[in-house]
Design an enzyme around this catalytic site. Structure first.
Site: not given
Length: 180
Positions: A14-16, A19, A39, A55, A58, A67
């Site tokens: 799920g969101a946040r 994953k 995205g 992101h 990290r 992209e």
């Protein structure tokens, strides 16, 4: 880890849920990785820009960021391991590009062909591939027809990619569980 057996890995959550972090950890030992960011780049959305920045910060500097939504091209060529983050944003962009939301003639056929092509490239890739996607089947039923359509399309995409994967993980509250 036998890379031959675990060449294609799907990480759902799920969101946040953690994953993306988990998917990145699966490739932490790889010096080079092609990180595919699907995205859309932020225009004037500060919150989206902040998510992208987290992101980026990290990732190791040796990882290359691509992209693009052209996953078929990335998965079809040789190279280092690939991290696709994420199939949810890929699908959103492909649905836009296919004309699904504006009822363009042939939109459903273009969308189906794009999904077929990605699933085929995923299953046939000779590269190690780790993909991230949102698990949407356990959430709230969207209130709008477009929301339900997107949820349904993503559920089908996730199921097809999971079938073509060697390993499938579900991350909930930062805790990964192996499904396959």
């Amino acid at each position: 880890m036998n890379l031959r057996r675990r060449r294609r890995v799907l990480v759902l959550g799920g969101a946040r849920s953690g994953k993306s972090s988990y998917a990145e950890r699966l490739l932490a030992r790889a010096r080079k990785v092609d990180y595919v960011a699907c995205g859309a780049l932020p225009d004037d959305d500060a919150e989206w820009a902040a998510r992208i920045a987290v992101h980026r910060e990290r990732r190791p500097s040796s990882w290359r960021t691509l992209e693009t939504v052209d996953l078929v091209a990335v998965l079809s060529r040789p190279g280092p391991p690939v991290l696709v983050d994420c199939l949810t944003t890929w699908l959103a962009r492909v649905m836009d590009d296919s004309g699904v939301w504006t009822d363009q003639p042939g939109a459903d056929d273009r969308l189906a062909a794009a999904v077929d092509d990605v699933v085929s490239a995923w299953g046939g890739s000779r590269r190690r591939v780790v993909g991230v996607s949102n698990e949407v089947g356990s959430g709230i039923v969207p209130a709008t027809p477009s929301g339900r359509r997107f949820r349904d399309e993503l559920g089908v995409l996730n199921a097809r990619v999971a079938e073509a994967s060697d390993r499938v993980w579900l991350v909930t509250a930062g805790l990964p569980q192996r499904l396959r």
